[in-house]
Motif scaffolding. Structure first.
Motif, PDB file in Angstrom:
ATOM      1  N   ASN A  72      20.484  24.680 -13.677  1.00 49.71           N
ATOM      2  CA  ASN A  72      21.463  25.354 -14.522  1.00 49.71           C
ATOM      3  C   ASN A  72      21.087  26.822 -14.713  1.00 49.71           C
ATOM      4  O   ASN A  72      21.942  27.715 -14.644  1.00 49.71           O
ATOM      5  N   GLU A  73      19.794  27.070 -14.952  1.00 48.52           N
ATOM      6  CA  GLU A  73      19.330  28.454 -15.126  1.00 48.52           C
ATOM      7  C   GLU A  73      19.530  29.262 -13.844  1.00 48.52           C
ATOM      8  O   GLU A  73      19.960  30.427 -13.890  1.00 48.52           O
ATOM      9  N   ILE A  74      19.212  28.655 -12.700  1.00 38.38           N
ATOM     10  CA  ILE A  74      19.364  29.342 -11.420  1.00 38.38           C
ATOM     11  C   ILE A  74      20.835  29.625 -11.143  1.00 38.38           C
ATOM     12  O   ILE A  74      21.211  30.708 -10.669  1.00 38.38           O
ATOM     13  N   GLU A  75      21.681  28.653 -11.457  1.00 31.23           N
ATOM     14  CA  GLU A  75      23.114  28.834 -11.234  1.00 31.23           C
ATOM     15  C   GLU A  75      23.657  29.974 -12.093  1.00 31.23           C
ATOM     16  O   GLU A  75      24.450  30.800 -11.629  1.00 31.23           O
ATOM     17  N   GLN A  76      23.225  30.026 -13.342  1.00 34.22           N
ATOM     18  CA  GLN A  76      23.676  31.102 -14.225  1.00 34.22           C
ATOM     19  C   GLN A  76      23.200  32.458 -13.719  1.00 34.22           C
ATOM     20  O   GLN A  76      23.954  33.443 -13.725  1.00 34.22           O
ATOM     21  N   ALA A  77      21.944  32.518 -13.293  1.00 33.85           N
ATOM     22  CA  ALA A  77      21.408  33.771 -12.771  1.00 33.85           C
ATOM     23  C   ALA A  77      22.140  34.174 -11.493  1.00 33.85           C
ATOM     24  O   ALA A  77      22.418  35.366 -11.272  1.00 33.85           O
ATOM     25  N   GLY A  78      22.457  33.193 -10.648  1.00 35.79           N
ATOM     26  CA  GLY A  78      23.192  33.487  -9.425  1.00 35.79           C
ATOM     27  C   GLY A  78      24.583  34.025  -9.715  1.00 35.79           C
ATOM     28  O   GLY A  78      25.053  34.955  -9.042  1.00 35.79           O
ATOM     29  N   PRO A 130       0.813  -1.227   0.000  1.00 36.90           N
ATOM     30  CA  PRO A 130       0.000   0.000   0.000  1.00 36.90           C
ATOM     31  C   PRO A 130       0.842   1.271   0.000  1.00 36.90           C
ATOM     32  O   PRO A 130       0.305   2.353  -0.160  1.00 36.90           O
ATOM     33  N   ILE A 131       2.156   1.135   0.189  1.00 39.01           N
ATOM     34  CA  ILE A 131       3.012   2.304   0.333  1.00 39.01           C
ATOM     35  C   ILE A 131       4.235   2.223  -0.572  1.00 39.01           C
ATOM     36  O   ILE A 131       4.875   1.176  -0.685  1.00 39.01           O
ATOM     37  N   LEU A 132       4.559   3.339  -1.212  1.00 40.32           N
ATOM     38  CA  LEU A 132       5.791   3.494  -1.966  1.00 40.32           C
ATOM     39  C   LEU A 132       6.551   4.672  -1.370  1.00 40.32           C
ATOM     40  O   LEU A 132       5.974   5.504  -0.675  1.00 40.32           O
ATOM     41  N   VAL A 133       7.845   4.742  -1.644  1.00 42.75           N
ATOM     42  CA  VAL A 133       8.625   5.884  -1.182  1.00 42.75           C
ATOM     43  C   VAL A 133       9.353   6.506  -2.363  1.00 42.75           C
ATOM     44  O   VAL A 133       9.598   5.849  -3.374  1.00 42.75           O
ATOM     45  N   ILE A 134       9.686   7.785  -2.206  1.00 43.87           N
ATOM     46  CA  ILE A 134      10.372   8.514  -3.275  1.00 43.87           C
ATOM     47  C   ILE A 134      11.303   9.550  -2.654  1.00 43.87           C
ATOM     48  O   ILE A 134      10.990  10.116  -1.606  1.00 43.87           O
ATOM     49  N   GLU A 135      12.460   9.745  -3.251  1.00 46.30           N
ATOM     50  CA  GLU A 135      13.377  10.814  -2.839  1.00 46.30           C
ATOM     51  C   GLU A 135      13.112  11.992  -3.769  1.00 46.30           C
ATOM     52  O   GLU A 135      13.713  12.094  -4.842  1.00 46.30           O
ATOM     53  N   PHE A 136      12.239  12.871  -3.350  1.00 51.06           N
ATOM     54  CA  PHE A 136      11.820  13.949  -4.244  1.00 51.06           C
ATOM     55  C   PHE A 136      12.986  14.830  -4.665  1.00 51.06           C
ATOM     56  O   PHE A 136      13.081  15.242  -5.825  1.00 51.06           O
ATOM     57  N   GLU A 137      13.869  15.150  -3.733  1.00 52.36           N
ATOM     58  CA  GLU A 137      14.986  16.038  -4.058  1.00 52.36           C
ATOM     59  C   GLU A 137      15.851  15.426  -5.159  1.00 52.36           C
ATOM     60  O   GLU A 137      16.292  16.121  -6.076  1.00 52.36           O
ATOM     61  N   ARG A 138      16.093  14.128  -5.081  1.00 54.95           N
ATOM     62  CA  ARG A 138      16.906  13.473  -6.110  1.00 54.95           C
ATOM     63  C   ARG A 138      16.151  13.387  -7.425  1.00 54.95           C
ATOM     64  O   ARG A 138      16.723  13.579  -8.501  1.00 54.95           O
ATOM     65  N   VAL A 139      14.863  13.110  -7.354  1.00 57.61           N
ATOM     66  CA  VAL A 139      14.066  13.059  -8.575  1.00 57.61           C
ATOM     67  C   VAL A 139      14.105  14.404  -9.283  1.00 57.61           C
ATOM     68  O   VAL A 139      14.276  14.484 -10.502  1.00 57.61           O
ATOM     69  N   ILE A 142       9.328  10.635 -15.884  1.00 58.85           N
ATOM     70  CA  ILE A 142       9.147  12.084 -16.007  1.00 58.85           C
ATOM     71  C   ILE A 142       9.944  12.625 -17.192  1.00 58.85           C
ATOM     72  O   ILE A 142       9.456  13.454 -17.964  1.00 58.85           O
ATOM     73  N   ASP A 143      11.167  12.138 -17.356  1.00 60.02           N
ATOM     74  CA  ASP A 143      11.973  12.576 -18.503  1.00 60.02           C
ATOM     75  C   ASP A 143      11.296  12.209 -19.807  1.00 60.02           C
ATOM     76  O   ASP A 143      11.305  12.986 -20.774  1.00 60.02           O
ATOM     77  N   ALA A 144      10.708  11.014 -19.850  1.00 56.98           N
ATOM     78  CA  ALA A 144      10.070  10.551 -21.083  1.00 56.98           C
ATOM     79  C   ALA A 144       8.805  11.349 -21.397  1.00 56.98           C
ATOM     80  O   ALA A 144       8.527  11.654 -22.561  1.00 56.98           O
ATOM     81  N   GLN A 145       8.047  11.714 -20.373  1.00 55.03           N
ATOM     82  CA  GLN A 145       6.757  12.361 -20.606  1.00 55.03           C
ATOM     83  C   GLN A 145       6.808  13.888 -20.558  1.00 55.03           C
ATOM     84  O   GLN A 145       5.985  14.558 -21.182  1.00 55.03           O
ATOM     85  N   ILE A 146       7.777  14.448 -19.817  1.00 55.37           N
ATOM     86  CA  ILE A 146       7.823  15.894 -19.626  1.00 55.37           C
ATOM     87  C   ILE A 146       9.058  16.521 -20.264  1.00 55.37           C
ATOM     88  O   ILE A 146       9.039  17.679 -20.681  1.00 55.37           O
ATOM     89  N   ALA A 181      15.616  15.760 -16.170  1.00 55.58           N
ATOM     90  CA  ALA A 181      15.967  16.780 -17.166  1.00 55.58           C
ATOM     91  C   ALA A 181      15.376  18.129 -16.769  1.00 55.58           C
ATOM     92  O   ALA A 181      16.003  19.177 -16.960  1.00 55.58           O
ATOM     93  N   PHE A 182      14.199  18.099 -16.214  1.00 53.48           N
ATOM     94  CA  PHE A 182      13.535  19.318 -15.740  1.00 53.48           C
ATOM     95  C   PHE A 182      14.392  20.002 -14.673  1.00 53.48           C
ATOM     96  O   PHE A 182      14.698  21.197 -14.757  1.00 53.48           O
ATOM     97  N   GLY A 183      14.767  19.248 -13.651  1.00 54.76           N
ATOM     98  CA  GLY A 183      15.537  19.799 -12.554  1.00 54.76           C
ATOM     99  C   GLY A 183      16.916  20.267 -12.980  1.00 54.76           C
ATOM    100  O   GLY A 183      17.396  21.304 -12.505  1.00 54.76           O
ATOM    101  N   ARG A 184      17.561  19.514 -13.861  1.00 62.53           N
ATOM    102  CA  ARG A 184      18.889  19.916 -14.332  1.00 62.53           C
ATOM    103  C   ARG A 184      18.812  21.247 -15.080  1.00 62.53           C
ATOM    104  O   ARG A 184      19.680  22.109 -14.925  1.00 62.53           O
ATOM    105  N   ARG A 185      17.756  21.404 -15.902  1.00 63.51           N
ATOM    106  CA  ARG A 185      17.603  22.664 -16.624  1.00 63.51           C
ATOM    107  C   ARG A 185      17.377  23.822 -15.655  1.00 63.51           C
ATOM    108  O   ARG A 185      18.031  24.869 -15.761  1.00 63.51           O
ATOM    109  N   VAL A 186      16.472  23.631 -14.704  1.00 67.78           N
ATOM    110  CA  VAL A 186      16.178  24.690 -13.742  1.00 67.78           C
ATOM    111  C   VAL A 186      17.414  25.048 -12.927  1.00 67.78           C
ATOM    112  O   VAL A 186      17.748  26.221 -12.755  1.00 67.78           O
TER     113      VAL A 186
END
Length: 206
Positions: free
Chosen positions: A57-63, A36-45, A175-179, A50-55
């Protein structure tokens, strides 16, 4: 409350949907035990998708751009302050005080402007994470149904969990495949509100 705290526990209470999915086959159902239960490491996900890597990278450049601007402003103010100090002996006290006060006001204004930029960058990071969670929810719901589960918990809040019920890797791939990198998803200035089935609770460690 920080976003990391609000994301401490990820709950997808899809009792009716999951119950209907019991017994249905699927790639995840074959590799994850019925539970009935699954677990996920949201920060790592987030960070490894690809979404998180892009964001990130953009934040790092802006910083880096803000840091470069801060250094430039600091150098200019230092030079201006040096010139003002050199003028002190040639000016009447009242005249020098006016120049000094104007300089102090300029320093404070620039500091406030740069602080505002830094805060805006932090808010942009939080908004990107919220947006990611919103667009990723259908993927997580799909994984939930395939596993025949009714709940997904943030792994950091779980004392012990079998690796077999951790769907982090599957979530990243799906997520990479669909988003993809989600560039279009983060451009909406008024993102959809958090879906009702999704509940955030504080991190007990905060």
């Amino acid at each position: 409350m920080q976003l990391t705290a609000r994301l401490a526990i990820l709950l997808l209470t899809l009792w009716g949907v999951a119950a209907g999915a019991q017994g249905q086959g699927g790639p995840l159902a074959e590799s994850v035990p019925t539970t009935p239960i699954l677990v996920i490491e949201f920060e790592r996900v987030f960070s490894e998708s690809a979404f998180g890597r892009r964001v990130n990278n953009e934040i790092e450049q802006a910083g880096r751009a803000i840091a470069t601007e801060n250094r430039r402003i600091e150098a200019e103010l230092t030079e201006e302050e040096r010139g003002l100090t050199d003028l002190r002996s040639t000016l009447a006290p009242d005249e020098f005080r006016k120049l000094a006060d104007a300089f102090d006001e300029k320093v404070q204004r620039l500091r406030d402007e740069q602080d505002t930029k830094a805060r805006a960058l932090g808010a942009r990071t939080d908004e990107a994470r919220r947006r990611f969670l919103t667009v990723a929810q259908p993927v997580l719901e799909g994984l939930l149904r395939e596993a025949g589960a009714t709940l997904i918990l943030e792994r950091r809040t779980v004392l012990v969990a079998a690796d077999s019920i951790d769907i982090s890797d599957r979530a990243i791939a799906r997520i990479d495949a669909q988003i993809g990198d989600g560039a279009d998803a983060t451009l909406d200035p008024t993102p959809d509100p958090m879906p009702e089935p999704l509940e955030m609770q504080p991190d007990p460690q905060e």
